[in-house]
Write a protein that holds these residues in place. Structure first.
Motif, mmCIF file in Angstrom:
data_model
loop_
_atom_site.group_PDB
_atom_site.id
_atom_site.type_symbol
_atom_site.label_atom_id
_atom_site.label_comp_id
_atom_site.label_asym_id
_atom_site.label_seq_id
_atom_site.Cartn_x
_atom_site.Cartn_y
_atom_site.Cartn_z
ATOM 1 N N SER A 95 0.810 -1.221 0.000
ATOM 2 C CA SER A 95 0.000 0.000 0.000
ATOM 3 C C SER A 95 0.842 1.269 0.000
ATOM 4 O O SER A 95 0.300 2.367 -0.127
ATOM 5 C CB SER A 95 -0.935 0.008 1.212
ATOM 6 O OG SER A 95 -0.202 0.140 2.424
ATOM 7 N N TYR A 96 2.163 1.126 0.158
ATOM 8 C CA TYR A 96 3.031 2.306 0.192
ATOM 9 C C TYR A 96 3.547 2.584 -1.219
ATOM 10 O O TYR A 96 4.322 1.787 -1.771
ATOM 11 C CB TYR A 96 4.207 2.091 1.145
ATOM 12 C CG TYR A 96 3.803 1.862 2.586
ATOM 13 C CD1 TYR A 96 2.820 2.641 3.179
ATOM 14 C CD2 TYR A 96 4.394 0.861 3.348
ATOM 15 C CE1 TYR A 96 2.444 2.436 4.498
ATOM 16 C CE2 TYR A 96 4.024 0.648 4.666
ATOM 17 C CZ TYR A 96 3.051 1.444 5.236
ATOM 18 O OH TYR A 96 2.676 1.240 6.531
ATOM 19 N N PRO A 97 3.160 3.707 -1.817
ATOM 20 C CA PRO A 97 3.556 3.968 -3.213
ATOM 21 C C PRO A 97 5.060 4.103 -3.415
ATOM 22 O O PRO A 97 5.559 3.879 -4.520
ATOM 23 C CB PRO A 97 2.820 5.267 -3.553
ATOM 24 C CG PRO A 97 2.485 5.892 -2.233
ATOM 25 C CD PRO A 97 2.289 4.777 -1.278
ATOM 26 N N ASP A 98 5.783 4.459 -2.361
ATOM 27 C CA ASP A 98 7.235 4.630 -2.503
ATOM 28 C C ASP A 98 7.984 3.302 -2.539
ATOM 29 O O ASP A 98 9.152 3.260 -2.936
ATOM 30 C CB ASP A 98 7.781 5.476 -1.348
ATOM 31 C CG ASP A 98 7.347 6.931 -1.442
ATOM 32 O OD1 ASP A 98 6.941 7.352 -2.543
ATOM 33 O OD2 ASP A 98 7.391 7.633 -0.417
ATOM 34 N N HIS A 105 15.777 2.817 -10.396
ATOM 35 C CA HIS A 105 16.888 3.768 -10.438
ATOM 36 C C HIS A 105 18.083 3.227 -9.656
ATOM 37 O O HIS A 105 18.688 3.927 -8.841
ATOM 38 C CB HIS A 105 16.458 5.125 -9.871
ATOM 39 C CG HIS A 105 15.275 5.728 -10.577
ATOM 40 N ND1 HIS A 105 15.367 6.265 -11.847
ATOM 41 C CD2 HIS A 105 13.987 5.843 -10.198
ATOM 42 C CE1 HIS A 105 14.174 6.710 -12.218
ATOM 43 N NE2 HIS A 105 13.318 6.460 -11.243
ATOM 44 N N GLY A 106 18.409 1.950 -9.877
ATOM 45 C CA GLY A 106 19.564 1.359 -9.207
ATOM 46 C C GLY A 106 19.179 0.604 -7.953
ATOM 47 O O GLY A 106 18.103 0.797 -7.370
ATOM 48 N N TRP A 107 20.060 -0.305 -7.544
ATOM 49 C CA TRP A 107 19.758 -1.156 -6.407
ATOM 50 C C TRP A 107 19.753 -0.396 -5.088
ATOM 51 O O TRP A 107 19.024 -0.751 -4.153
ATOM 52 C CB TRP A 107 20.710 -2.339 -6.348
ATOM 53 C CG TRP A 107 22.162 -2.010 -6.117
ATOM 54 C CD1 TRP A 107 23.122 -1.821 -7.061
ATOM 55 C CD2 TRP A 107 22.815 -1.832 -4.846
ATOM 56 N NE1 TRP A 107 24.334 -1.543 -6.465
ATOM 57 C CE2 TRP A 107 24.165 -1.546 -5.108
ATOM 58 C CE3 TRP A 107 22.374 -1.895 -3.524
ATOM 59 C CZ2 TRP A 107 25.089 -1.310 -4.097
ATOM 60 C CZ3 TRP A 107 23.287 -1.668 -2.502
ATOM 61 C CH2 TRP A 107 24.633 -1.381 -2.795
ATOM 62 N N GLN A 108 20.561 0.686 -4.992
ATOM 63 C CA GLN A 108 20.564 1.458 -3.745
ATOM 64 C C GLN A 108 19.200 2.089 -3.487
ATOM 65 O O GLN A 108 18.671 2.049 -2.367
ATOM 66 C CB GLN A 108 21.651 2.542 -3.781
ATOM 67 C CG GLN A 108 23.070 2.010 -3.757
ATOM 68 C CD GLN A 108 23.653 1.841 -5.148
ATOM 69 O OE1 GLN A 108 22.900 1.683 -6.120
ATOM 70 N NE2 GLN A 108 24.965 1.870 -5.252
ATOM 71 N N ASP A 109 18.628 2.695 -4.531
ATOM 72 C CA ASP A 109 17.292 3.288 -4.402
ATOM 73 C C ASP A 109 16.263 2.219 -4.057
ATOM 74 O O ASP A 109 15.384 2.430 -3.220
ATOM 75 C CB ASP A 109 16.922 3.987 -5.717
ATOM 76 C CG ASP A 109 15.492 4.485 -5.737
ATOM 77 O OD1 ASP A 109 15.220 5.522 -5.090
ATOM 78 O OD2 ASP A 109 14.646 3.853 -6.397
ATOM 79 N N PHE A 110 16.366 1.062 -4.691
ATOM 80 C CA PHE A 110 15.452 -0.059 -4.452
ATOM 81 C C PHE A 110 15.486 -0.484 -2.983
ATOM 82 O O PHE A 110 14.432 -0.627 -2.336
ATOM 83 C CB PHE A 110 15.857 -1.209 -5.374
ATOM 84 C CG PHE A 110 15.124 -2.499 -5.155
ATOM 85 C CD1 PHE A 110 13.741 -2.558 -5.197
ATOM 86 C CD2 PHE A 110 15.832 -3.679 -4.927
ATOM 87 C CE1 PHE A 110 13.072 -3.770 -5.007
ATOM 88 C CE2 PHE A 110 15.167 -4.881 -4.743
ATOM 89 C CZ PHE A 110 13.787 -4.930 -4.778
ATOM 90 N N LEU A 114 12.662 -0.122 0.083
ATOM 91 C CA LEU A 114 12.200 -1.320 0.777
ATOM 92 C C LEU A 114 12.422 -1.194 2.283
ATOM 93 O O LEU A 114 11.541 -1.531 3.087
ATOM 94 C CB LEU A 114 12.927 -2.547 0.230
ATOM 95 C CG LEU A 114 12.524 -3.908 0.795
ATOM 96 C CD1 LEU A 114 11.023 -4.144 0.641
ATOM 97 C CD2 LEU A 114 13.316 -5.022 0.120
ATOM 98 N N ALA A 115 13.586 -0.702 2.676
ATOM 99 C CA ALA A 115 13.890 -0.546 4.102
ATOM 100 C C ALA A 115 12.924 0.421 4.768
ATOM 101 O O ALA A 115 12.406 0.166 5.873
ATOM 102 C CB ALA A 115 15.332 -0.066 4.285
ATOM 103 N N HIS A 116 12.646 1.530 4.106
ATOM 104 C CA HIS A 116 11.722 2.498 4.685
ATOM 105 C C HIS A 116 10.291 1.953 4.698
ATOM 106 O O HIS A 116 9.503 2.306 5.589
ATOM 107 C CB HIS A 116 11.796 3.818 3.923
ATOM 108 C CG HIS A 116 12.987 4.642 4.304
ATOM 109 N ND1 HIS A 116 13.039 5.381 5.469
ATOM 110 C CD2 HIS A 116 14.181 4.832 3.688
ATOM 111 C CE1 HIS A 116 14.208 6.003 5.549
ATOM 112 N NE2 HIS A 116 14.919 5.675 4.483
ATOM 113 N N GLY A 117 9.945 1.091 3.743
ATOM 114 C CA GLY A 117 8.637 0.453 3.772
ATOM 115 C C GLY A 117 8.471 -0.426 4.995
ATOM 116 O O GLY A 117 7.436 -0.391 5.671
ATOM 117 N N VAL A 118 9.498 -1.225 5.312
ATOM 118 C CA VAL A 118 9.440 -2.081 6.497
ATOM 119 C C VAL A 118 9.375 -1.227 7.761
ATOM 120 O O VAL A 118 8.624 -1.531 8.700
ATOM 121 C CB VAL A 118 10.648 -3.039 6.552
ATOM 122 C CG1 VAL A 118 10.599 -3.888 7.820
ATOM 123 C CG2 VAL A 118 10.684 -3.939 5.322
#
Length: 249
Positions: A95-98, A105-110, A114-118
């Motif tokens: 449910s989090y659009p981010d 845009h690269g694995w760091q952004d990915f 993901l970390a901020h989603g958790v």
């Protein structure tokens, strides 16, 4: 027992499905539509309000205004309910659009997203979040807090798309999950989550610090909450470490 717990008990005792059936009264569950989703969402709210330790099928049924036996059509046991709660918490990241399921845009952004989603899940449900660390996983080697084969698949596929070898992707997964679990369990503990042996000391404790003058002098600084900044800094350090793993494999 607290007044709230006594109130729950009194309410539960007043729901006697067998007596209602004998007297020809319609059962509460026939009046109130139930579903597995509604039961799980109510359980998450109950944990937020009363704590995980006080959750029982009887109290949950009372909260829903039905008899306890009606819940077992949708959740076969308390363990099944707890597993469903973990599944629901992890799926909340959808449910989090981010939060994205593959690198744009690269694995760091990915991994940042993901970390901020958790972390958003942990902050939204601090009292329930420790379940992610304690419930059995879908596979014995699956590590919290990514307690979903679906999200682990996204994680590993995403890194392989970015040039990670099998070994580097697996090592990144171990490092990433260890970082998230350790940091977020401590953070939800500061929000009052019950972690058992890891539970934090109440800020209102009366233990004297007279024997520890340095601790006493620095206690205002030690009490400051820098969780967001510490999470960001630690995450940056982790990404640097993963970049090194990638280059070495």
């Amino acid at each position: 027992m607290t007044d709230s717990a006594n109130s729950d008990t009194d309410q539960a005792d007043s729901l006697d499905a067998d007596l209602d059936a004998i007297n020809g009264r319609e059962l509460p569950s026939a009046q109130i539509p139930l579903s597995r989703e509604r039961i799980v969402q109510t359980a998450i709210s109950y944990i937020s309000d009363h704590g995980l330790a006080s959750l029982s099928m009887r109290r949950l049924a009372t909260t829903l205004g039905v008899e306890a036996m009606s819940l077992y059509r949708y959740v076969v046991s308390r363990d099944d309910l707890l597993d469903a709660i973990v599944e629901d918490l992890v799926e909340e990241m959808d449910s989090y659009p981010d939060v994205i399921t593959a690198p744009d845009h690269g694995w760091q952004d990915f991994l940042q997203r993901l970390a901020h989603g958790v972390r958003k899940v942990a902050l939204a449900h601090p009292a329930a979040f420790p379940l992610i660390a304690s419930r059995p996983a879908e596979a014995p080697w699956l590590r919290p807090p990514l307690r979903s084969l679906r999200w682990v698949e996204f994680f590993l596929n995403g890194l392989e798309q970015e040039g990670f070898s099998n070994q580097a992707a697996a090592a990144a997964y171990r490092a990433f999950t260890s970082f998230l679990l350790g940091h977020l369990l401590l953070e939800v503990a500061s929000h009052g989550a019950d972690l058992g042996p890891l539970d934090v000391i109440d800020d209102d404790h009366n233990d004297s610090l007279d024997a520890y003058p340095t601790v006493e002098r620095l206690s205002p600084l030690l009490r400051e909450d820098h969780s967001a900044a510490e999470f960001e800094e630690s995450l940056e350090n982790l990404l640097d470490r993963i970049a090194l793993i990638k280059s070495e494999n």
